[in-house]
Design a protein around this motif. Sequence first.
Motif, PDB file in Angstrom:
ATOM      1  N   TYR A 110       0.400  -1.473  15.290  1.00 42.49           N
ATOM      2  CA  TYR A 110      -1.153  -1.700  15.037  1.00 42.49           C
ATOM      3  C   TYR A 110      -1.319  -1.130  13.683  1.00 42.49           C
ATOM      4  O   TYR A 110      -2.327  -1.796  13.082  1.00 42.49           O
ATOM      5  N   TYR A 111      -0.960   0.188  13.159  1.00 35.69           N
ATOM      6  CA  TYR A 111      -1.376   0.663  12.094  1.00 35.69           C
ATOM      7  C   TYR A 111      -0.809   0.050  10.744  1.00 35.69           C
ATOM      8  O   TYR A 111      -1.663   0.095   9.896  1.00 35.69           O
ATOM      9  N   LEU A 112       0.229  -0.516  10.908  1.00 34.15           N
ATOM     10  CA  LEU A 112       0.712  -1.296   9.890  1.00 34.15           C
ATOM     11  C   LEU A 112      -0.054  -2.657   9.810  1.00 34.15           C
ATOM     12  O   LEU A 112      -0.748  -3.086   8.632  1.00 34.15           O
ATOM     13  N   GLY A 113      -0.545  -3.107  10.865  1.00 30.30           N
ATOM     14  CA  GLY A 113      -1.352  -4.386  10.985  1.00 30.30           C
ATOM     15  C   GLY A 113      -2.807  -3.940  10.124  1.00 30.30           C
ATOM     16  O   GLY A 113      -3.305  -4.738   9.405  1.00 30.30           O
ATOM     17  N   VAL A 114      -3.467  -2.600  10.603  1.00 30.92           N
ATOM     18  CA  VAL A 114      -4.769  -2.283  10.001  1.00 30.92           C
ATOM     19  C   VAL A 114      -4.753  -2.314   8.513  1.00 30.92           C
ATOM     20  O   VAL A 114      -5.593  -2.482   7.805  1.00 30.92           O
ATOM     21  N   ASN A 115      -3.730  -1.576   8.127  1.00 27.05           N
ATOM     22  CA  ASN A 115      -3.132  -1.343   7.019  1.00 27.05           C
ATOM     23  C   ASN A 115      -2.994  -2.724   6.032  1.00 27.05           C
ATOM     24  O   ASN A 115      -3.855  -2.463   4.890  1.00 27.05           O
ATOM     25  N   HIS A 116      -2.454  -3.551   6.587  1.00 28.99           N
ATOM     26  CA  HIS A 116      -2.310  -4.845   5.820  1.00 28.99           C
ATOM     27  C   HIS A 116      -3.749  -5.683   5.776  1.00 28.99           C
ATOM     28  O   HIS A 116      -4.096  -6.059   4.484  1.00 28.99           O
ATOM     29  N   VAL A 117      -4.601  -5.416   6.936  1.00 33.61           N
ATOM     30  CA  VAL A 117      -6.136  -5.958   6.567  1.00 33.61           C
ATOM     31  C   VAL A 117      -6.680  -5.446   5.938  1.00 33.61           C
ATOM     32  O   VAL A 117      -7.536  -6.141   5.031  1.00 33.61           O
ATOM     33  N   ASP A 118      -6.648  -4.130   5.626  1.00 32.81           N
ATOM     34  CA  ASP A 118      -7.486  -3.086   4.626  1.00 32.81           C
ATOM     35  C   ASP A 118      -7.209  -3.533   3.403  1.00 32.81           C
ATOM     36  O   ASP A 118      -7.951  -3.425   2.380  1.00 32.81           O
ATOM     37  N   THR A 119      -6.067  -3.994   3.026  1.00 34.67           N
ATOM     38  CA  THR A 119      -5.273  -4.205   1.498  1.00 34.67           C
ATOM     39  C   THR A 119      -5.592  -5.705   1.383  1.00 34.67           C
ATOM     40  O   THR A 119      -4.984  -6.379   0.436  1.00 34.67           O
ATOM     41  N   GLU A 120      -6.266  -6.385   2.459  1.00 31.44           N
ATOM     42  CA  GLU A 120      -6.595  -7.929   2.156  1.00 31.44           C
ATOM     43  C   GLU A 120      -5.367  -8.856   2.261  1.00 31.44           C
ATOM     44  O   GLU A 120      -5.275  -9.729   1.557  1.00 31.44           O
ATOM     45  N   GLU A 121      -4.270  -8.307   3.221  1.00 29.56           N
ATOM     46  CA  GLU A 121      -3.191  -9.096   3.489  1.00 29.56           C
ATOM     47  C   GLU A 121      -3.356  -9.849   4.976  1.00 29.56           C
ATOM     48  O   GLU A 121      -2.650  -9.127   5.724  1.00 29.56           O
ATOM     49  N   LEU A 122      -4.135 -10.449   5.056  1.00 25.73           N
ATOM     50  CA  LEU A 122      -4.669 -10.873   6.395  1.00 25.73           C
ATOM     51  C   LEU A 122      -3.484 -11.561   7.338  1.00 25.73           C
ATOM     52  O   LEU A 122      -3.330 -11.188   8.551  1.00 25.73           O
ATOM     53  N   SER A 123      -2.792 -12.208   6.681  1.00 25.80           N
ATOM     54  CA  SER A 123      -1.504 -12.910   7.389  1.00 25.80           C
ATOM     55  C   SER A 123      -0.491 -11.872   7.958  1.00 25.80           C
ATOM     56  O   SER A 123      -0.012 -12.140   9.105  1.00 25.80           O
ATOM     57  N   GLY A 142      -1.284  -8.743   8.365  1.00 27.87           N
ATOM     58  CA  GLY A 142      -1.877  -7.706   9.230  1.00 27.87           C
ATOM     59  C   GLY A 142      -1.839  -8.574  10.615  1.00 27.87           C
ATOM     60  O   GLY A 142      -1.558  -7.829  11.627  1.00 27.87           O
ATOM     61  N   GLN A 143      -2.013  -9.641  10.697  1.00 28.18           N
ATOM     62  CA  GLN A 143      -2.276 -10.530  11.755  1.00 28.18           C
ATOM     63  C   GLN A 143      -0.969 -10.494  12.624  1.00 28.18           C
ATOM     64  O   GLN A 143      -0.791 -10.190  13.850  1.00 28.18           O
TER      65      GLN A 143
END
Length: 636
Positions: free
Chosen positions: A108-121, A123-124
Motif C-alpha cells: 500500500y505505502y509503495l503504491g501511494v509512493n509511486h502515485v505521489d511520484t506520478e508513476e501511476l501504473s 502505483g496501481q
Amino acid sequence: MASINSDEWRAICDKFTNAQNLTEIESRKDPENDPFRSKYKARELLREIYCSLKSLESGDGEGDTGESGDQRPPEQPVDGLTEEAFSRGFSGDSPAGQRAAQLGAVEYYLGVNHVDTEELSAGQEHLMNCIKLLEKCRVSPENVSLFIHVRNQLGILWAGRDETEIAQGFLETAESIYQRYMQEDGTPPTDMTEYFCAEENLLTHQERNKKFELAYTHTMYYLAQVYKNLGQTERAATYCHSTLQRQLQLNQFIPMEWALNAATLSQYYITKGRYMEGRHCLSAATVISGLAGEVPSEAAAQESETESERREHLRQKRAEIARCWIKYCLNLLQDAKKLLEDNIGELDTDHQDELKRARRQEEEEEEKERKSALLFGSEDTFDSIASVEEKVLCLFPLDFMEARAVFLVGQNYVTQAKEYFQMDGYVTDHIEILQDHSNLFRALAFFEEDLERRCKMHKRRVDMLEPICNDLNAQYYLLIRRQLMFELAETYNEMMDLKLTLANKQADTQSLDNHTIKKLNHLCSSSAKYYQMFLDSMCSPEGKFPEHLEEEVLRPALVARFRVARLHSKLISSSPTVQLENLNRALENYKYVVQYCEAYPDEAAAVETELELSKEMVGLLPLKINRLKARMAVNN
C-alpha cells in the motif's frame, strides 16, 4: 515460517519510521529541481522492509516488488469483498494472515509512493498487490483500516483517469466494509502505521478511532465527487454534507476550504428550493471562515503561503461566500414571487392571505424539521451558526416587510462582494454582482404596493447598470453588453407601464399634462433604444441582421422585436406625421415576428404569446394607419 528476533524487528520499525518521516516531512523541503528526492529514499526503505518480511515468510531471500505495465482490475464486479471475509466475525487472523497484512501494508505505502511520484501504473500494481494479499485475511480490527485505505487510493487513482465507474466500485466497497465492521464489532481498529511500531509507541483507543473515522470520511468525500461526476446530484450532496459534518467533528479541516465547500453545497440546496439547508450551510460557512487565520486542525498547519498572499486569498474566499449569500436571498425572493403572482404577474392577494394563515403551522413544524436535518457544528460552533441563521428567513417572504428584510441581507452581501470584486481587475465578476443587485430590487418591487415607490426601485436598477453598459468595450464584452442592454430595456419598459398605470388612474390619456407625456415618451424611447441596441449587436459588420437566429438569441431577439413594436405604438405625439412614422415602425416589427415564425414554424413555440398578439396587431394596425392618413389628407 522463519522467526524474527527483537533486533531485526527494531530495524524494520526504524526503517518504517524513517520512510514515514521522509514522505510526510522531509519531502516538503525537497528542491524544485529534484522534487521527489525524499520520496525516492522512502521507497528504497519500503522495499527493504518488504524484502525482510518476505524472507521471514518463506526463507527464500528477496521478495518481488516488480513494476509491470498498467493492468486494469476486473470491471464486473469492479471490486468486491467475499462473504468469507466477514463470515466468522472479526476475530484476529493467524500469524500467516498477520504477515499478509504487513506485506499488504508495505505494498500500500509503495503504491501511494509511486502515485505521489506520478508513476501511476506502478502505483496501481502495488495497490492491487495489497488487495490480493488481503484476500488471505478476514476483516478484523487488526486490518480493517488497511482494507479501507487501499480501496480509497484505488478509487482516487481511477477517478483521476476518468474511469468513474471503476472508482465507484472500489469506494463503495470501502464504504460497505466500514459499515459492516461498525455493526459487527465497532472497536477502534489498529492503524496500519502500528504494524511497524514498538509497543510503547502504539496509539491510544482515541487516536485509533480518530484515524479510522478520518479514513471513512475520505471515502465519503471521494464518493461525493464520484456521484457528482455520474450526475447523481442528490446522492453527491448527501455525501458532501456528511463529509463536512464529519470533518468538523474530527477537527480535521482547513477553515476556508471547508467554508467554501459548505457555501458551494448551499447553492445545490437553493436550486432545489431547500432554503433551510441552504441557509444552514451558508451560516456555517460564515462562522467557520471566521476561524481562518487560526490553526484549528492538523490539516491547516500544512499551509505555507506568505502572509500577504494569505490575506488576499482570505479576502477573495470571503467575497465568494458573500456571493453565495446574494444568490440565496435573490432566489428566495424570486421563488416567493413565483408563488404569489397571478396570471399577469401581479400579487395575488387572496393567495397571499391563504399562505399567511398557513404560516403559523409551518413555523411550528420548522423546528421539528431542523432537528431531523443534518446539522453542522459542535457545541462550540452551533450557537454561532444559529445566530447567523436568525438574521434571514428560510421561509418564503409573504409581504413587503418580510421581503425587505431578505433584500437588506442580500444588499449587505452585495457591498461585501464588491469590495473585493471591483471593476478594475474583475470586470465580469463585478457586473454579475451588479446584475444580482438589480434583480434583488426587481424582486422586492413585486411586493411593493405603492407604484411610485416601485418605480423608484426600478430607477435604482437603471442608475447602477446604464453607466456600465455604455462604458463597456463592445468588442471584448459583447455578451455581457447584450445582457445589460436587454435588462435596461426591460427595466425602462416596466417603469413606463407603471407610470402609464399611475397616469390612467388620474386622468384619461387625452388630458395628460405635458410633463407626464414627456416622462412617458422618455421611458418609452429609452426602452425601445436599448431593445434596438440589443438587436443591432447581432448585425454583421455590414449592418445586416441575420436571416436565421441562433437558439440562444431566438426568444430574446423576437421578444425585443415585439417590444419595440409595442413601444412605438405607445409613443404620444401631437404631430400626425410623427404618429404615422411610429405606427409604421410598430407594424414593421410586428410583421417581422409573424414572418419569421412562418419561415421557421418549428421555432414559433418560443414566442407563442407574442406571436398571437403580433398577428392581431398586423391585422389592426393597417386600419389605424389608413384612418390617420385619411385625416392627414383632409387636414391638408
